[in-house]
Design an enzyme around this catalytic site. Structure first.
Site, short mmCIF file in Angstrom:
data_model
loop_
_atom_site.label_atom_id
_atom_site.label_comp_id
_atom_site.label_asym_id
_atom_site.label_seq_id
_atom_site.Cartn_x
_atom_site.Cartn_y
_atom_site.Cartn_z
N GLY A 1 55.48 -1.83 3.31
CA GLY A 1 56.84 -2.36 3.29
C GLY A 1 56.90 -3.87 3.16
O GLY A 1 57.96 -4.49 3.30
N VAL B 1 55.45 -7.54 -1.97
CA VAL B 1 54.25 -8.00 -2.69
C VAL B 1 54.58 -8.12 -4.17
O VAL B 1 55.00 -7.13 -4.79
CB VAL B 1 53.09 -7.00 -2.49
CG1 VAL B 1 51.84 -7.46 -3.23
CG2 VAL B 1 52.78 -6.81 -1.00
N PRO B 2 54.44 -9.30 -4.76
CA PRO B 2 54.77 -9.44 -6.19
C PRO B 2 53.69 -8.77 -7.06
O PRO B 2 52.66 -8.34 -6.54
CB PRO B 2 54.77 -10.96 -6.40
CG PRO B 2 53.85 -11.48 -5.35
CD PRO B 2 53.94 -10.54 -4.18
N TYR C 1 31.36 -36.97 -23.78
CA TYR C 1 31.22 -35.77 -24.62
C TYR C 1 32.25 -35.73 -25.74
O TYR C 1 32.49 -34.68 -26.34
CB TYR C 1 31.30 -34.50 -23.76
CG TYR C 1 29.97 -34.20 -23.11
CD1 TYR C 1 29.56 -34.90 -21.99
CD2 TYR C 1 29.09 -33.28 -23.67
CE1 TYR C 1 28.33 -34.67 -21.42
CE2 TYR C 1 27.86 -33.05 -23.11
CZ TYR C 1 27.48 -33.74 -21.98
OH TYR C 1 26.24 -33.52 -21.43
N ASP D 1 25.95 -29.73 -4.27
CA ASP D 1 26.81 -29.21 -3.22
C ASP D 1 26.16 -29.32 -1.85
O ASP D 1 26.80 -29.67 -0.86
CB ASP D 1 27.13 -27.74 -3.57
CG ASP D 1 28.02 -27.09 -2.54
OD1 ASP D 1 29.11 -27.61 -2.31
OD2 ASP D 1 27.62 -26.07 -1.96
N PRO E 1 0.84 -1.21 0.00
CA PRO E 1 0.00 0.00 0.00
C PRO E 1 0.87 1.25 0.00
O PRO E 1 1.94 1.27 0.62
CB PRO E 1 -0.78 -0.11 1.31
CG PRO E 1 -0.68 -1.52 1.73
CD PRO E 1 0.61 -2.04 1.17
N ARG F 1 47.54 -30.92 -11.97
CA ARG F 1 46.98 -31.37 -10.70
C ARG F 1 48.01 -32.18 -9.95
O ARG F 1 48.89 -32.81 -10.55
CB ARG F 1 45.73 -32.23 -10.99
CG ARG F 1 44.95 -32.67 -9.77
CD ARG F 1 44.23 -31.52 -9.12
NE ARG F 1 43.20 -31.99 -8.19
CZ ARG F 1 43.08 -31.53 -6.96
NH1 ARG F 1 43.89 -30.60 -6.51
NH2 ARG F 1 42.11 -31.96 -6.19
N GLY G 1 37.18 -30.95 -1.27
CA GLY G 1 36.67 -31.68 -0.10
C GLY G 1 36.34 -33.13 -0.42
O GLY G 1 35.39 -33.68 0.12
N HIS H 1 35.42 -19.86 -1.38
CA HIS H 1 35.40 -19.66 0.07
C HIS H 1 34.30 -18.69 0.44
O HIS H 1 34.12 -17.66 -0.22
CB HIS H 1 36.74 -19.08 0.55
CG HIS H 1 37.86 -20.06 0.41
ND1 HIS H 1 39.17 -19.67 0.22
CD2 HIS H 1 37.88 -21.41 0.44
CE1 HIS H 1 39.93 -20.75 0.14
NE2 HIS H 1 39.17 -21.81 0.27
C1 LIG Z 1 33.82 -32.38 8.15
C2 LIG Z 1 33.61 -33.77 7.60
C3 LIG Z 1 34.81 -34.62 7.90
C4 LIG Z 1 32.36 -34.36 8.26
O1 LIG Z 1 32.14 -35.61 7.74
P1 LIG Z 1 30.67 -36.10 7.43
O2 LIG Z 1 30.84 -37.36 6.72
O3 LIG Z 1 29.86 -35.03 6.77
O4 LIG Z 1 30.10 -36.22 8.88
P2 LIG Z 1 29.69 -37.48 9.72
O5 LIG Z 1 30.32 -38.73 9.23
O6 LIG Z 1 29.99 -37.06 11.10
O7 LIG Z 1 28.15 -37.66 9.48
C5 LIG Z 1 27.30 -36.71 8.97
C6 LIG Z 1 25.92 -36.89 9.57
O8 LIG Z 1 25.31 -38.06 9.05
C7 LIG Z 1 24.71 -38.76 10.10
N1 LIG Z 1 24.70 -40.20 9.80
C8 LIG Z 1 25.72 -40.95 9.36
N2 LIG Z 1 25.30 -42.23 9.20
C9 LIG Z 1 24.00 -42.26 9.53
C10 LIG Z 1 23.00 -43.28 9.58
N3 LIG Z 1 23.26 -44.54 9.25
N4 LIG Z 1 21.77 -42.94 9.98
C11 LIG Z 1 21.47 -41.67 10.34
N5 LIG Z 1 22.36 -40.66 10.31
C12 LIG Z 1 23.60 -40.96 9.91
C13 LIG Z 1 25.55 -38.47 11.32
O9 LIG Z 1 24.77 -38.66 12.47
C14 LIG Z 1 25.90 -37.02 11.10
O10 LIG Z 1 24.84 -36.21 11.58
P3 LIG Z 1 25.09 -34.68 12.01
O11 LIG Z 1 25.77 -34.01 10.85
O12 LIG Z 1 23.74 -34.17 12.29
O13 LIG Z 1 26.00 -34.74 13.20
C15 LIG Z 1 33.39 -33.79 6.07
O14 LIG Z 1 32.20 -33.14 5.79
C16 LIG Z 1 34.53 -33.16 5.31
O15 LIG Z 1 35.64 -33.62 5.26
N6 LIG Z 1 34.23 -32.12 4.63
C17 LIG Z 1 35.19 -31.37 3.87
C18 LIG Z 1 35.70 -30.27 4.74
C19 LIG Z 1 36.68 -29.43 3.98
O16 LIG Z 1 36.80 -29.52 2.79
N7 LIG Z 1 37.36 -28.55 4.72
C20 LIG Z 1 38.23 -27.60 4.16
C21 LIG Z 1 39.51 -28.22 3.76
S1 LIG Z 1 40.58 -27.07 3.05
#
Ligand SMILES: CC(C)(COP(=O)(O)OP(=O)(O)OC[C@H]1O[C@@H](n2cnc3c(N)ncnc32)[C@H](O)[C@@H]1OP(=O)(O)O)[C@@H](O)C(=O)NCCC(=O)NCCS
Length: 1175
Positions: free
Chosen positions: A795, A798-799, A378, A271, A110, A393, A323, A772
Site C-alpha cells: 500500500g 511506489v512510482p 583528450y 580509492d 590430495p 551537477r 567524498g 555503497h
Molecule cells: C571521515 C573523514 C572526515 C576523516 O577525515 P580524514 O582526513 O581521513 O581523517 P583525519 O584527518 O582524522 O586523519 C586521518 C589519519 O591521518 C593521520 N595523520 C594526519 N596527519 C598526520 C601526520 N602529519 N603524521 C602522521 N599521521 C597523520 C591521523 O592521525 C589519522 O590517523 P587515523 O586514521 O589512524 O586516526 C574523511 O575521510 C571524509 O570526509 N570522508 C568522506 C566520508 C563520506 O563521504 N561520507 C559519506 C557522505 S554521504
C-alpha cells in the site's frame, strides 16, 4: 568411538571434554597462479608463464608427485594429467552457465576418497546482530536447502564465541578456526564438504575439501598484515626459518566473468588512499554510453535511468566519485575513463554523462577542474570518437564549475551540454540517448538560479555553558537496553523543556563536532543563523591532536570563537547541554572514538561520517548504542537535517542550496534515504513538489547502518509535525520489507511514498558492487524490483521509475492538502545569506586593493615560484649559488623564501631592521619544522622502532608527525622539490638510512591518506641527518651534536635571510610604503560579539603583540593572558579556569591548526605542513 558418533550429537552441549580429539592432516593445497598474465599476451608468453607456475607449484609441493590429486572439477588424477588439464584451460576463456570468464588460478589438493555419509557442512555467516554458525550432517554439492536443514548457533555480537560448547559439540579444533573468522574479519565462511575420516588406531581426521569465504575489505587496516602473512610462502608451504615473512597483500578479485582491468585496479588503488570514494567497474568496454557520476546513490540512479531506456547493453561502465576528492584525484579518475572510452571508435559515436546530484560537500568547481583538465588532454581523441558530453551537477561552487564546463564546450570542439539543479537529476539521460528533451521528466523543475548577495545580519543571544556536577559517564544501570532509536530521549538541558523521543533534533539541540572540520562547523553555524536559532548548534569541537585552543568562526558576518578540546571528556564536562556528537574521525579511529562517546550519559545521538568502517566494528557499535539508548546515524553518511532546527555537519550543502531547497523552515515531508548525496537531491525534489522537508536523515550506504529506515519512519509516524513520509531505498539488504510490514500492520499510517534504486542491477551480466558497500543483492529478495513490488503490495505509493517520483510526491501532497491534513503556511521571507569573501572573489563579485606587493616569490600555486620560475626548474637547471649544488646550498635555496604572506616577510621596513625583525619571527611556529622532523625521524630510527611502530606510537599519543603531510601535494601529485633533493641525495650521499626510514613511514601514512607524504621540511630534516652522519666528515658524536645544537635551524636562518633581503629590496624597488595591515582583515572582537556569538561569558579580547605570558590576580577576579596576537582579560574565575589551559597548553600542532582553521575555504584543515617556512 567413531567420528560419526560425535557429530551426530551436535549441537548437544557436553559438559566434559570428549575423550578422543579430532586431528587435522597437514594442509596440502597447491596453487597455480597466473594472475599476472593477460589473455591478450602472446601465446608463447602465456605458455611460458603456465610452465613456470606449474614448476613452482611442483617444487613447493613435492607431494603433488606422489598423491592422487583433485580440484573441484577434476578428481582422482595424477600430477601429469592435472598439468595437462591446467595447460588446456589456463588464461583461456571458459563459460560457466551464461557467463564467460578467464581462469587464472588453479587449486590442487590430495584426492581424499571417502563415503558420502562422512561429509558435513559448516558455515559461519554474519548478520546485523551477530554471527551464526550453521551445521548439517550432510555435505557436498547436493546438500540442498541449507537454510531449512541446518542446526544453528547464534553468537550475539557482544559475546565471545562459546568455544568450549562448540569444540565439544562439533569439532575439537574449531576454536582456532572460529576465532580466525573474527580476527581476520571474515563476513562469510562456508566449508562444504567437511569430511571426517576414521583413522585406524588414532583420532579421526577432519579435512576441509572445499571452502568459500568473504573477507571484509574495509578491515584491511586491521587485518591486512594477517591476510598477507596467511598468503606468505612460509605459511602456505610450511617453509622453515621464514615464520615472520609477510606475504603479498590480499587481492580482491573481480567476480567471475569480469577480469579486473588495470584501469579498475588503478582506480581501486586511488580509492584506497583517500577518505574520498573513487569507484570504477567496466561493464562493456565497447559500450557507447560512458558515465562519470558523482555520488554512490546518484550513480545508481543514472545507471537505472540508462537501463530503463533500454541501453543497459550499451552501458560501458559503472562508477562514482564522491567524498570531496581533490582536483588531482578527479583528474586521474576522469583521465582513466576518457582513455578507456576513446580506444575503439563506434560508428554512432559515444556519449559521456558527467552526472551527479546536489553535492553536500564535494566542491563542484574543484572536481570539475580535474575533469576539464582531462577533457582538454583528450580533446583530439574525443573528437575522433565523436563523443557528446552531457553534464548535470550541483552542490558547493556549482555555478563556477558549470560555467567552466560551458566555457570549455565553446572551445573544445566537442559538444558539451550543461545543466544545473533546475534540471531533474537524470533528465540528461534521455536527452543524451536521444529519447526526450531535458526537463521532461522532472515535475516542478525549472531554472531557478539563486543569487548570492551578501547582507548585514542581526546579533544573537549567548548560550549558557555550565558545569557538570555528576559523573557524566553512562553507568551500567543508567540506560536500559532500548530499541535502536531510543524512546524517550531526555531533553537537551539548555532547552528547559523535554524533547519528545521522536525528536532528537530541536531548535535547542547542541552538538560536539569530533574532528578538525572547520568547514562543516561553519556550515552548521550558517544554517543556525538563517534558521534564526537563538543558540549556535555547535557547542565545541574535539580534536585529539594538540592541546585545547579556540577557533574563529562566523556568526552571520561577525567573527566569533569556538573552543576546541583535546579530549571528549573535557568537552562533555564543559557542555552538559550537548547531546549530539557529529563524529568525523577516520574509518580507522571511529570505532574507539564512538565507543567513548557511548559512555557519556548526556550523549543521545551520534552521527558517524566516515566511509569504510569495518562491518564488525559497526555491528559492535550498533549493539553498544542500542544498549545505551543512543541513536546512531551512519556510518558512511553525511548525516541529516531538520529544517529550522538542526543540521548535521555538511548535510544540505552550501547556503545557496539550503536556501533554494527552503531548508531554513519546516515543511511537512520527512524522508529517510541511504545515500547522503541523494538525500540532498531529495531536499531539492521535495521543495519543488511539496511544501518542503520536515526532517531528513541519510542512514548511510553500508550493509549495517546504525539505525534503519524503519527506526526513523517510526519516529516520523509519531511526530505530529510530519504529515507525509518518503523512503529512498536501495538494492541490497531487507530493511525496506520491514517498512512494508509496518505499513501493512498499521504501525505506519501516514502516507508513504517510496522508491528503491538499483533496478538496473539485474540487467548486467555479472555482479556489480555499486558505490555503497551495502548495495549488492545477496539474494533475489534483496533486488530493487522485489523490494519495490513488496512495498507497492503493502500500500505504499511506489512510482514506476525514479523519474516519476517527483510527480507522485506532488500528487500525494496535493491530496493531503485537499483533505486539509496539510495546510500550507505562508512563505516566510527568504533569509539573506552572507557570502564568504574567498568565494565571492572566485565568482568575480568583489575586489580589494592588495596590502602587499611581491614580484620575487609566489607561493599560491602547486609549486613555489622564484621570480616566476618554478623551484624545481631552478634546481633542474642548476641555477644555484655559484651554480654548484650541494644539500646545504639546496637548503639555502629552498628556505630562501616562501612568499610574501608569511609573517617574516611582512617585517620589511628598511634593510637591517627588515632582516632583524624578520629573523626575530623565526621560532617554533616559523621554520621549526625542519629541526623537529630531523629529531623525530632520527630518534625513532635510532630507537629501532619499525616504521609502523613509529606511526602507531605517534597516533596513540595523539601526535602528528612533523615533516609528514601536504595540503596540495600527494603521492599522485608529488612535490618535485622533494623528488629532486631525495634523488640528489641518493646519487651523491654514501648512505641515506634516515631518508629510507622516512620514506617507509610515508608509505604507511599515505596508505591512510594520499597527501600524508614526506614533505619538504621532513625531507630536508632527514637528509641533513644522513649528511651529518654518513658524509665521513664528522664522527657520530659530532654529527649528533651538530644536529642537537641547531645547525639545521642555522641553515634555515641563513637561507631565509636571503629571502628577507629580497623582499626588502622588492618593496623598495616597487616604491611601496610602510606596511599597514588592512582593518577589514582584523577581527575586532568586542565583548558583545564574543558573548553574543558563542556564549563565552565575560571574556574580553584586546590586541597586543607580546609573547605568551600570564599575569594578573585571580583574587581580584581579573586575569590577563597575553599571547603573540591577543591579550585576554577574563573576570570570572570559572572562565579563567577553562581558558588558562587553552593558552598554556598550546603546542606546535595546535598553533598550526589555529592558523589553518582560520582559512575557512580549505576543504579540511588537517595539520599538513605546506613546506619550508610556513607559519
Ligand atoms: C571521515 C573523514 C572526515 C576523516 O577525515 P580524514 O582526513 O581521513 O581523517 P583525519 O584527518 O582524522 O586523519 C586521518 C589519519 O591521518 C593521520 N595523520 C594526519 N596527519 C598526520 C601526520 N602529519 N603524521 C602522521 N599521521 C597523520 C591521523 O592521525 C589519522 O590517523 P587515523 O586514521 O589512524 O586516526 C574523511 O575521510 C571524509 O570526509 N570522508 C568522506 C566520508 C563520506 O563521504 N561520507 C559519506 C557522505 S554521504
Amino acid at each position: 568411538m567413531s567420528a560419526k558418533a560425535y557429530l551426530l550429537e551436535a549441537p548437544t552441549v557436553a559438559t566434559t571434554k570428549p575423550p578422543v580429539a579430532f586431528t587435522q592432516p597437514a594442509a596440502r593445497l597447491a596453487q597455480v597462479n597466473l594472475s599476472h598474465v593477460n589473455v591478450s599476451d602472446s601465446a608463447e608468453h602465456i605458455a611460458d608463464a603456465v610452465e613456470a607456475a606449474l614448476a613452482r607449484a611442483e617444487s613447493l609441493n613435492p607431494w603433488l608427485l606422489t598423491c592422487k590429486l583433485s580440484g573441484l572439477l577434476l578428481l582422482n588424477a595424477d600430477w601429469a594429467s592435472v598439468k595437462e588439464w591446467i595447460r588446456e584451460r589456463a588464461v583461456k576463456e571458459v563459460s560457466v552457465g551464461s557467463i564467460s570468464g578467464v581462469l587464472k588460478t588453479f587449486l590442487v589438493e590430495p584426492f581424499v576418497p571417502h563415503p558420502q555419509d562422512v561429509e558435513y557442512y559448516v558455515c559461519i555467516q554474519s548478520h546485523r546482530e551477530g554471527d551464526e554458525i550453521l551445521f548439517t550432517h550432510e555435505g557436498g554439492i547436493d546438500i540442498g536447502d541449507v537454510d531449512a536443514k541446518a542446526l544453528r548457533l547464534a553468537i550475539p555480537i557482544d559475546q565471545q564465541l562459546p568455544v568450549d560448547r562448540i569444540s565439544q559439540a562439533l569439532l575439537a579444533d574449531i576454536k582456532s578456526e572460529t576465532q580466525l573468522y573474527v580476527d581476520l574479519n571474515f563476513t562469510y565462511l562456508e566449508i562444504n564438504p567437511l569430511v571426517v575420516l576414521e583413522v585406524e588406531g588414532s583420532a579421526p581426521q577432519v579435512i576441509y575439501l572445499d571452502l568459500a569465504a568473504k573477507l571484509d575489505q574495509t578491515a584491511e587496516f586491521e587485518s591486512g598484515d594477517k591476510w598477507a602473512r596467511a598468503r606468505s610462502d612460509a605459511t602456505l608451504y610450511g617453509l622453515s626459518g621464514k615464520a615472520a615473512e609477510v606475504g603479498p597483500a590480499m587481492e580482491f578479485p573481480a567476480p567471475f566473468g569480469r577480469e579486473l582491468s588495470k584501469e579498475e585496479a588503478y582506480v581501486a588503488e586511488l580509492d584506497a588512499k583517500t577518505g574520498a570514494s573513487l569507484k570504477l567497474t567496466i561493464l562493456n568496454k565497447n559500450g557507447r554510453v560512458w558515465t562519470m557520476v558523482a555520488g554512490g546513490g546518484a550513480s545508481v540512479v543514472y545507471s537505472d535511468a540508462i537501463a530503463a531506456l533500454g541501453f543497459a547493453h550499451e552501458l560501458a561502465n559503472y562508477g562514482e566519485y564522491s567524498g570531496a576528492p581533490s582536483e588531482t584525484q578527479t583528474y586521474e579518475y576522469a583521465k582513466t575513463i576518457l582513455d578507456l572510452m576513446t580506444r575503439t571508435p563506434h560508428p554512432d559515436g559515444k556519449v559521456l554523462i558527467i552526472g551527479g546530484g546536489i553535492a553536500n560537500f564535494t566542491n563542484v568547481a574543484t572536481t570539475f577542474k580535474g575533469i576539464i583538465r582531462a577533457l582538454k588532454e583528450y580533446k583530439q581523441a574525443l573528437i575522433a570518437n565523436n563523443v557528446r558530453v552531457f553534464v548535470r551537477r550541483a552542490g558547493p561552487n556549482w555555478q563556477e564549475g558549470l560555467r567552466a564546463m560551458r566555457e570549455l564546450g565553446e572551445t573544445l570542439g566537442v559538444e558539451i551540454r550543461v545543466y544545473g539543479p533546475e534540471t531533474h537529476i537524470t533528465a540528461i539521460v534521455p536527452l543524451a540517448l536521444g529519447k526526450a528533451s531535458a526537463g521532461a521528466t522532472g515535475a516542478g523543475f525549472k531554472d531557478q538560479l539563486v543569487k548570492q548577495i551578501p547582507d548585514s545580519v542581526a546579533g544573537s543571544t549567548p548560550g549558557t555553558p555550565g558545569q557538570m556536577d555528576v559523573d557524566p559517564l553512562r553507568s551500567a544501570t543508567s540506560a536500559a537496553p532500548t530499541p535502536a532509536v531510543p524512546q524517550p530521549a531526555p531533553a537537551p538541558v539548555a532547552s528547559g523543556e523535554a524533547a519528545p523521543w521522536y525528536s532528537p533534533f530541536t531548535a535547542n539541540t547542541r552538538a560536539i563536532v569530533y574532528g578538525m572540520q572547520p568547514r562543516a562547523v561553519q556550515g552548521m553555524l550558517d544554517f543556525d543563523f538563517i534558521c534564526k536559532r537563538k543558540v549556535p548548534s555547535v557547542a565545541c569541537m574535539v580534536y585529539p591532536f594538540g592541546g585545547n585552543h579556540v577557533q574563529k568562526f562566523y556568526w552571520g558576518t561577525q567573527e566569533t570563537l569556538l573552543p576546541v578540546f583535546a579530549s571528549l571528556k573535557e568537552a562533555v564536562k564543559r557542555f552538559p547541554d550537548a547531546d549530539v556528537v557529529v563524529n568525523f574521525a577516520s574509518c580507522r579511529s571511529v570505532f574507539e572514538s564512538t565507543k567513548e562517546m557511548l559512555q557519556y550519559q548526556q550523549i543521545r545521538t551520534v552521527a558517524i561520517i566516515a566511509e569504510g568502517v569495518p562491518e564488525r566494528h559497526t555491528r559492535k557499535l550498533i549493539d553498544l548504542s542500542q544498549k545505551a539508548g543512543v541513536t546512531l546515524i551512519g556510518p558512511a553518511t553525511v548525516g541529516g537535517i531538520k529544517p529550522g532546527c538542526f543540521k548535521i555537519g555538511n548535510t544540505g550543502g552550501m547556503m545557496d542550496n539550503i536556501a533554494s531547497s527552503k531548508l531554513y523552515r519546516p515543511g511537512s515531508v520527512a524522508y529517510v534515504s541511504k545515500s547522503g548525496g541523494m538525500s540532498n537531491e531529495l531536499n531539492n525534489i521535495v521543495a519543488r513538489t511539496t511544501d518542503g522537508v520536515y526532517e531528513g536523515v541519510a542512514i548511510g550506504g553500508d550493509r549495517y547502518p546504525g539505525t534503519t529506515f524503519l527506526d526513523h519512519m517510526l519516529r516520523y509516524e509519531a511526530d505530529p509535525g510530519c504529515k507525509m513520509l518518503l523512503l529512498l531505498g536501495e538494492v541490497g539488504g531487507v530493511e525496506e520489507y520491514k517498512v512494508a510490514e509496518a505499513v501493512r500492520n498499521k504501525k505506519i499510517t501516514k502516507p508513504v511514498v517510496a522508491w528503491c534504486i538499483g533496478t538496473c542491477a539485474g540487467m548486467f551480466e555479472t555482479e556489480v558492487q555499486f558505490g555503497h558497500a551495502g548495495a549488492l543483492a545477496n539474494s533475489d529478495s534483496e533486488t530493487a524490483e522485489a523490494k519495490n513490488a513488496a512495498m507497492r503490495a503493502a500500500g505504499i505509493h511506489v512510482p514506476d521509475t525514479f523519474e516519476a517520483l517527483p510527480a507522485l510526491l506532488n500528487q500525494v501532497y496535493s491530496e493531503l492538502v485537499q483533505q486539509a491534513i496539510i495546510v500550507p503556511k505562508p512563505e516566510p521571507e527568504a533569509p539573506k545569506i552572507p557570502i564568504d569573501y574567498a568565494w565571492a572573489q572566485e565568482l568575480g563579485l568583489v575586489r580589494k586593493p592588495a596590502s602587499f606587493v611581491s614580484t620575487i616569490c609566489d607561493d599560491r600555486g602547486q609549486e613555489l615560484l622564484y621570480a616566476g620560475m618554478r623551484i624545481s626548474d631552478v634546481f633542474k637547471e642548476d641555477i644555484g649559488i655559484g651554480g654548484v649544488l650541494s644539500l646545504p646550498v639546496m637548503v639555502l635555496m629552498l628556505t630562501a623564501d616562501h612568499g610574501p604572506a608569511v609573517s617574516g616577510a611582512h617585517n620589511t621596513i628598511d634593510l637591517i631592521s627588515s632582516l632583524c625583525s624578520g629573523l626575530l619571527t623565526i621560532g617554533d611556529r616559523f621554520g621549526g619544522a625542519l629541526d623537529g622532523a630531523a629529531d623525530l625521524f632520527s630518534g625513532a630510527y635510532d630507537k629501532g622502532l619499525t616504521p609502523r611502530e613509529f606511526v602507531d606510537s605517534m597516533r596513540k599519543q595523539n601526535k602528528l608527525i612533523l615533516g609528514i603531510g601536504h595540503k596540495i601535494k600527494s603521492r599522485t601529485n608529488p612535490d618535485l622539490r622533494v623528488t629532486i633533493i631525495t634523488e640528489f641525495a641518493r646519487k651523491n650521499f654514501p648512505a641515506t638510512p634516515t631518508l629510507d626510514y622516512a620514506l617507509a613511514v610515508e608509505s604507511i601514512t599515505t596508505a591512510k591518506k594520499d597527501n600524508l607524504i614526506l614533505n619538504v621540511d621532513g625531507a630536508i630534516g632527514v637528509l641533513f641527518v644522513d649528511l651529518l652522519r654518513h658524509s665521513g666528515a664528522f664522527s657520530r658524536e659530532e654529527a649528533e651534536e651538530y644536529a642537537r645544537i641547531g645547525t639545521l635551524n642555522g641553515l634555515f636562518v641563513l637561507g631565509r635571510s636571503i629571502g628577507f633581503i629580497g623582499h626588502y629590496l622588492d618593496q623598495k624597488r616597487l616604491k611601496q610604503g610602510l606596511y599597514r595591515h588592512p582593518w577589514d582583515d582584523i577581527s575586532y572582537l568586542n565583548p558583545a560579539a564574543v558573548q553574543g556569538g558563542m556564549g563565552w561569558g565575560t571574556i574580553r579580547l584586546f590586541f597586543a603583540t607580546c609573547e605568551l605570558e600570564l599575569f594578573g590576580s585571580a583574587r581580584m577576579g581579573v586575569l590577563f593572558l597575553a599571547s603573540e596576537r591577543e591579550t585576554i582579560i577574563v573576570n570570572d574565575l570559572e572562565t579563567i579556569s577553562s581558558y588558562v589551559p587553552f593558552m598554556s597548553l598550546q603546542n606546535d600542532n595546535t598553533k598550526n591548526l589555529i592558523h589553518e582553521g582560520s582559512r575557512r575555504d580549505e576543504e579540511n584543515a588537517s595539520n599538513c605542513g605546506e613546506g619550508v617556512g610556513d607559519e
